[in-house]
Scaffold this motif. Structure first.
Motif, PDB file in Angstrom:
ATOM      1  N   ARG A  64      33.312  13.276  32.769  1.00  0.00           N
ATOM      2  CA  ARG A  64      32.714  14.485  32.213  1.00  0.00           C
ATOM      3  C   ARG A  64      33.565  15.040  31.070  1.00  0.00           C
ATOM      4  NH1 ARG A  64      31.979  18.445  36.760  1.00  0.00           N
ATOM      5  NH2 ARG A  64      30.293  17.078  37.400  1.00  0.00           N
ATOM      6  N   ILE A 120      41.890  25.852  39.221  1.00  0.00           N
ATOM      7  CA  ILE A 120      43.215  25.649  38.629  1.00  0.00           C
ATOM      8  C   ILE A 120      43.948  26.983  38.497  1.00  0.00           C
ATOM      9  CG2 ILE A 120      44.399  25.025  36.480  1.00  0.00           C
ATOM     10  CD1 ILE A 120      42.249  22.793  36.193  1.00  0.00           C
ATOM     11  N   ARG A 121      43.200  27.999  38.042  1.00  0.00           N
ATOM     12  CA  ARG A 121      43.787  29.343  37.931  1.00  0.00           C
ATOM     13  C   ARG A 121      44.318  29.822  39.261  1.00  0.00           C
ATOM     14  NH1 ARG A 121      39.774  33.028  34.354  1.00  0.00           N
ATOM     15  NH2 ARG A 121      41.125  34.741  34.892  1.00  0.00           N
ATOM     16  N   VAL A 147      44.415  30.707  32.847  1.00  0.00           N
ATOM     17  CA  VAL A 147      44.490  32.149  33.068  1.00  0.00           C
ATOM     18  C   VAL A 147      44.365  32.866  31.730  1.00  0.00           C
ATOM     19  CG1 VAL A 147      45.902  34.040  33.969  1.00  0.00           C
ATOM     20  CG2 VAL A 147      46.004  31.779  35.059  1.00  0.00           C
ATOM     21  N   GLY A 154      30.120  23.216  30.188  1.00  0.00           N
ATOM     22  CA  GLY A 154      29.407  21.959  30.403  1.00  0.00           C
ATOM     23  C   GLY A 154      29.901  20.868  29.477  1.00  0.00           C
ATOM     24  N   TYR A 166      28.895  20.802  34.554  1.00  0.00           N
ATOM     25  CA  TYR A 166      30.211  21.419  34.656  1.00  0.00           C
ATOM     26  C   TYR A 166      30.560  21.644  36.112  1.00  0.00           C
ATOM     27  CZ  TYR A 166      27.506  25.730  35.278  1.00  0.00           C
ATOM     28  OH  TYR A 166      26.624  26.688  35.735  1.00  0.00           O
ATOM     29  N   ASP A 167      31.792  22.021  36.360  1.00  0.00           N
ATOM     30  CA  ASP A 167      32.181  22.483  37.689  1.00  0.00           C
ATOM     31  C   ASP A 167      33.053  23.722  37.516  1.00  0.00           C
ATOM     32  OD1 ASP A 167      34.758  21.602  37.022  1.00  0.00           O
ATOM     33  OD2 ASP A 167      34.441  19.662  37.977  1.00  0.00           O
ATOM     34  N   LEU A 168      33.568  24.268  38.612  1.00  0.00           N
ATOM     35  CA  LEU A 168      34.371  25.492  38.521  1.00  0.00           C
ATOM     36  C   LEU A 168      35.866  25.188  38.600  1.00  0.00           C
ATOM     37  CD1 LEU A 168      32.324  28.099  40.608  1.00  0.00           C
ATOM     38  CD2 LEU A 168      32.157  27.504  38.190  1.00  0.00           C
ATOM     39  N   GLU A 169      36.231  24.002  38.106  1.00  0.00           N
ATOM     40  CA  GLU A 169      37.624  23.577  38.176  1.00  0.00           C
ATOM     41  C   GLU A 169      38.559  24.558  37.459  1.00  0.00           C
ATOM     42  OE1 GLU A 169      38.156  21.174  40.228  1.00  0.00           O
ATOM     43  OE2 GLU A 169      40.323  21.048  39.942  1.00  0.00           O
ATOM     44  N   GLY A 170      38.047  25.208  36.413  1.00  0.00           N
ATOM     45  CA  GLY A 170      38.861  26.211  35.715  1.00  0.00           C
ATOM     46  C   GLY A 170      39.324  27.302  36.669  1.00  0.00           C
ATOM     47  N   LEU A 171      38.407  27.772  37.495  1.00  0.00           N
ATOM     48  CA  LEU A 171      38.728  28.797  38.495  1.00  0.00           C
ATOM     49  C   LEU A 171      39.703  28.265  39.544  1.00  0.00           C
ATOM     50  CD1 LEU A 171      38.106  31.647  39.652  1.00  0.00           C
ATOM     51  CD2 LEU A 171      36.206  30.612  40.894  1.00  0.00           C
ATOM     52  N   VAL A 177      39.288  37.994  36.716  1.00  0.00           N
ATOM     53  CA  VAL A 177      38.422  36.993  36.102  1.00  0.00           C
ATOM     54  C   VAL A 177      37.242  37.700  35.449  1.00  0.00           C
ATOM     55  CG1 VAL A 177      36.969  34.974  36.521  1.00  0.00           C
ATOM     56  CG2 VAL A 177      39.074  35.272  37.832  1.00  0.00           C
ATOM     57  N   ARG A 178      37.220  37.659  34.145  1.00  0.00           N
ATOM     58  CA  ARG A 178      36.124  38.302  33.419  1.00  0.00           C
ATOM     59  C   ARG A 178      35.014  37.305  33.140  1.00  0.00           C
ATOM     60  NH1 ARG A 178      37.047  39.271  28.478  1.00  0.00           N
ATOM     61  NH2 ARG A 178      39.220  38.621  28.377  1.00  0.00           N
ATOM     62  N   ILE A 179      33.813  37.683  33.451  1.00  0.00           N
ATOM     63  CA  ILE A 179      32.668  36.813  33.167  1.00  0.00           C
ATOM     64  C   ILE A 179      31.697  37.578  32.287  1.00  0.00           C
ATOM     65  CG2 ILE A 179      30.783  35.478  34.159  1.00  0.00           C
ATOM     66  CD1 ILE A 179      32.379  35.260  36.725  1.00  0.00           C
ATOM     67  N   GLN A 198      40.842  32.869  30.290  1.00  0.00           N
ATOM     68  CA  GLN A 198      39.750  33.301  31.172  1.00  0.00           C
ATOM     69  C   GLN A 198      38.785  32.168  31.505  1.00  0.00           C
ATOM     70  OE1 GLN A 198      38.979  35.918  32.897  1.00  0.00           O
ATOM     71  NE2 GLN A 198      40.654  37.235  32.280  1.00  0.00           N
ATOM     72  N   LEU A 199      39.354  31.037  31.862  1.00  0.00           N
ATOM     73  CA  LEU A 199      38.529  29.879  32.180  1.00  0.00           C
ATOM     74  C   LEU A 199      37.965  29.967  33.585  1.00  0.00           C
ATOM     75  CD1 LEU A 199      38.487  27.906  29.885  1.00  0.00           C
ATOM     76  CD2 LEU A 199      39.580  26.241  31.386  1.00  0.00           C
ATOM     77  N   ILE A 200      36.734  29.572  33.744  1.00  0.00           N
ATOM     78  CA  ILE A 200      36.106  29.472  35.056  1.00  0.00           C
ATOM     79  C   ILE A 200      35.581  28.057  35.242  1.00  0.00           C
ATOM     80  CG2 ILE A 200      34.302  30.334  36.560  1.00  0.00           C
ATOM     81  CD1 ILE A 200      34.404  32.859  34.579  1.00  0.00           C
ATOM     82  N   ALA A 201      34.722  27.678  34.294  1.00  0.00           N
ATOM     83  CA  ALA A 201      34.102  26.355  34.380  1.00  0.00           C
ATOM     84  C   ALA A 201      34.866  25.355  33.525  1.00  0.00           C
ATOM     85  CB  ALA A 201      32.657  26.441  33.923  1.00  0.00           C
ATOM     86  N   ALA A 202      34.713  24.097  33.872  1.00  0.00           N
ATOM     87  CA  ALA A 202      35.260  23.022  33.051  1.00  0.00           C
ATOM     88  C   ALA A 202      34.201  21.920  32.946  1.00  0.00           C
ATOM     89  CB  ALA A 202      36.544  22.466  33.660  1.00  0.00           C
ATOM     90  N   HIS A 230      47.304  27.907  40.447  1.00  0.00           N
ATOM     91  CA  HIS A 230      48.466  28.310  39.653  1.00  0.00           C
ATOM     92  C   HIS A 230      49.048  29.622  40.185  1.00  0.00           C
ATOM     93  CE1 HIS A 230      51.015  28.745  36.175  1.00  0.00           C
ATOM     94  NE2 HIS A 230      50.458  29.886  35.853  1.00  0.00           N
ATOM     95  N   GLN A 231      48.177  30.581  40.489  1.00  0.00           N
ATOM     96  CA  GLN A 231      48.634  31.876  41.002  1.00  0.00           C
ATOM     97  C   GLN A 231      49.259  31.723  42.392  1.00  0.00           C
ATOM     98  OE1 GLN A 231      48.688  34.349  39.074  1.00  0.00           O
ATOM     99  NE2 GLN A 231      46.868  34.522  37.796  1.00  0.00           N
TER     100      GLN A 231
END
Lengths: 101, 204
Positions: free
Chosen positions: A26, B128-129, A61, A84, B121-126, B108-110, A64-68, B132-133
């Motif tokens: 991906r 990882i954050r 952090v 995406g 996509y997936d929520l891997e960013g969340l 986490v701001r959306i 402000q990442l959530i999705a990858a 990390h914390q």
């Protein structure tokens, strides 16, 4: 994975950051898609930074990442986030503020 | 593991085989046979304004001050300054806990209007954050408040459902005692987590 395409960036050029999580299919698709779109539509007037957040979790952090994957258009404003693998070319171009075609 | 021997005796009475992590909220711990299931995620549902955030913050505050367990707070709604101010009246000094690295807060701001979905996509960013914390302070407790916010920002329900399931498994693998809050529409919550109500099973 921090390839940077830099072609003498001018102030009006596009500044893009692509955040991926590891070397997954991906992630690679997202990299291929944005690289192709940049070459086709921005003809060198862009600065694309690719960040692997597994290598730099603090960036997740900071930005402000959530999705990858997530592509952030830093400039020109307004800032936009595209989540995406960037396969939906129409939406990516719309997000970049470029008309399709 | 946590607290003094006296506190252990008060709170962590072994019941039904599942080790418990005390919230430090006396009546609640008694009701729950010692506290929340240790090292596992618990879902806390309730309507807006019923005190989910307050309970979650208390769980972290007590963990850090009474039981020697640092905690991470992932807040999707309240800004850091607002949170700190909201609990000052309870004499919770979150700034001090932050300074002592007994607490980490990630807001986490959306922004729905900024997000375009362009493919898989997936929520891997969340993840990882959060990882990390947790690692940065050696956290034993985690709060996510509230996952409803994810639905405000992202629209692909299929991805969100499978990622929330993965999040619960991931928290369990991390061995942290987690409190995840959501709004009280139970039908929706169960749908989200793909929990089949006809065959009830313990989420913990």
């Amino acid at each position: 994975m921090t390839g940077v395409h830099q072609r003498g960036v001018a102030p009006h050029d596009y500044i893009l950051r692509l955040f991926v999580a590891g070397h997954t299919q991906r992630s690679l698709r997202a990299v291929r898609n944005i690289t192709r779109l940049c070459e086709e539509h921005l003809s060198g007037h862009f600065d694309l930074e690719i960040v692997d957040v597994y290598q730099q979790p603090e960036k997740a952090v900071e930005h402000q990442l959530i999705a990858a994957p997530t592509l952030i258009k830093v400039s020109p404003l307004p800032a936009r986030r595209m989540v995406g693998d960037l396969s939906d070319t129409g939406r990516v171009l719309a997000g970049l503020g470029l008309s399709a075609g | 593991m946590h607290g003094t021997e006296r506190e252990k005796a008060n709170y962590a009475r072994p019941t039904r085989g599942i080790p418990k992590t005390p919230t430090g909220i006396a009546g609640l711990d008694e009701l729950m046979g010692g506290g929340l299931p240790a090292g596992r995620p618990t879902l806390l549902c309730g309507a807006a304004g019923c005190g989910k955030t307050l309970m979650a913050v208390t769980f972290l505050y007590n963990g850090a001050t009474k039981f020697g367990e640092p905690g991470v707070l992932v807040t999707f709604e309240e800004r850091l300054e607002d949170l700190v101010q909201n609990v000052t009246s309870l004499h919770y000094d979150l700034n001090q806990l932050l300074a002592e690295k007994k607490l980490a807060i990630d807001h986490v701001r959306i922004e729905r209007t900024e997000i375009e979905e362009t493919g898989e996509y997936d929520l891997e960013g969340l993840f990882i954050r959060l990882g990390h914390q947790i690692d940065s302070i050696g956290a034993k407790r985690v709060v996510l408040d509230t996952i409803e916010a994810l639905y405000g920002g992202l629209t692909n329900e299929v991805i969100l459902r499978s990622e929330l399931r993965r999040l619960f498994e991931w928290l369990k693998d991390k061995g942290v005692t987690a409190l995840v809050t959501d709004l009280s529409n139970s039908e929706r919550v169960l749908m989200r987590l793909d929990i089949d109500r006809s065959t009830p099973r313990q989420q913990s």
